[in-house]
Design an enzyme around this catalytic site. Structure first.
Site, PDB file in Angstrom:
ATOM      1  N   ASN A 125      34.358  72.879  -3.788  1.00 19.99           N
ATOM      2  CA  ASN A 125      33.000  73.024  -3.289  1.00 19.99           C
ATOM      3  C   ASN A 125      32.932  73.121  -1.771  1.00 19.99           C
ATOM      4  O   ASN A 125      32.264  73.997  -1.242  1.00 19.99           O
ATOM      5  CB  ASN A 125      32.128  71.856  -3.752  1.00 19.99           C
ATOM      6  CG  ASN A 125      30.670  72.069  -3.432  1.00 19.99           C
ATOM      7  OD1 ASN A 125      30.111  73.090  -3.798  1.00 19.99           O
ATOM      8  ND2 ASN A 125      30.049  71.123  -2.736  1.00 19.99           N
ATOM      9  N   ASP A 231      24.081  67.807   2.252  1.00 23.19           N
ATOM     10  CA  ASP A 231      24.964  68.869   1.788  1.00 23.19           C
ATOM     11  C   ASP A 231      26.053  69.111   2.824  1.00 23.19           C
ATOM     12  O   ASP A 231      27.011  68.362   2.922  1.00 23.19           O
ATOM     13  CB  ASP A 231      24.133  70.129   1.523  1.00 23.19           C
ATOM     14  CG  ASP A 231      24.879  71.191   0.729  1.00 23.19           C
ATOM     15  OD1 ASP A 231      26.079  71.351   0.956  1.00 23.19           O
ATOM     16  OD2 ASP A 231      24.255  71.859  -0.109  1.00 23.19           O
TER      17      ASP A 231
END
Length: 254
Positions: A125, A231
């Site tokens: 990710n 994030d």
């Protein structure tokens, strides 16, 4: 560094910053890397399996599509090797030659290592390289509907060269291993597991690459006025953390 006084001072400064798009929209942009030497921005379009390179000089974007990959997490230039990159796609790490003239016929992709081999639904990710060239990459478990299964991912440190290349699991039971960075002195590693909405810090040994003494340094549950989930993350030269809030339409400084 995380005192409210500094946060207030920096927030006032940040309000004077303008934000402007520099590329056409992409489906799911991740992993931005600014290359100071070439004045280029590298990033990925995750679910389209596409690498992107934006030139500050030309104001143009080049792209390179990875065939037979469901996702791509990061692209990181290799120091002192023009047009060579490390790429994390699905659960694999590759060495990529991608010529700056964007000739895809000359591009070469070499497989280096695979992680989470017992977890076929996992994918890389986000990640970065540390000061010693070790690659830090996190995974998550993606369901068929693109939702994320809880606690299926890990944070890996990938180090070594050639046949001695190895992946070491540094943290496990992560849901969405996401943004990470180091303080300017490389004594702390910061990391985000987005689903927990927490930012943690580890004591970091720059020489060995070992981490210990995990500590929560910011919990969004304590700040109900903040929307979204943490994030992407980067640390500036003063050690302040800039956090992009997915679903919050904001970048916050902690």
């Amino acid at each position: 560094m995380f005192a409210c006084t500094k946060l207030k001072q920096l927030s006032a400064k940040a309000r004077s910053v303008s934000i402007n798009p520099i590329t056409d929209p992409v489906q799911h942009s991740e992993g931005p890397f600014w290359h100071t030497n070439t004045q280029e921005l590298y990033f990925v379009d995750t679910f389209n399996g596409t690498l992107c390179r934006w030139s500050y000089k030309d104001k143009k974007t080049q792209s390179y599509h990875l065939e037979n990959h469901d996702s791509v997490g990061v692209i990181i230039p290799i120091k002192d090797k023009k047009d060579y990159f490390l790429v994390a796609a699905d659960r694999n790490v590759y060495n990529l030659y991608w010529p700056s003239d964007d000739n895809e016929n000359e591009a070469k992709l070499e497989h280096l290592i695979t992680v989470d081999e017992s977890k076929p639904k996992n994918q890389f990710n986000d990640g970065k390289a540390d000061s010693k060239g070790r690659l830090w990459l996190g995974t998550l478990t993606r369901n068929g509907d693109l939702s994320v299964a809880p606690e299926g991912g890990s944070l890996y440190k990938i180090s070594g060269f050639g046949d001695s290349l190895m992946a070491e699991e540094m943290e496990r039971s992560l849901s969405i291993s996401n943004g990470l960075d180091w303080c300017p002195e490389y004594k702390k590693l910061y990391h985000i597991d987005s689903q927990t909405r927490k930012i943690v810090a580890y004591d970091f040994d720059e020489q060995s690459g070992q981490i210990q003494n995990k500590k929560i340094i910011f919990d969004m549950a304590d700040h109900p006025n903040l929307e979204g989930i943490p994030d992407g993350m980067t640390a500036d030269g003063s050690g302040n953390l800039w956090i992009a809030l997915f679903g919050g339409s904001a970048v916050r400084i902690f």
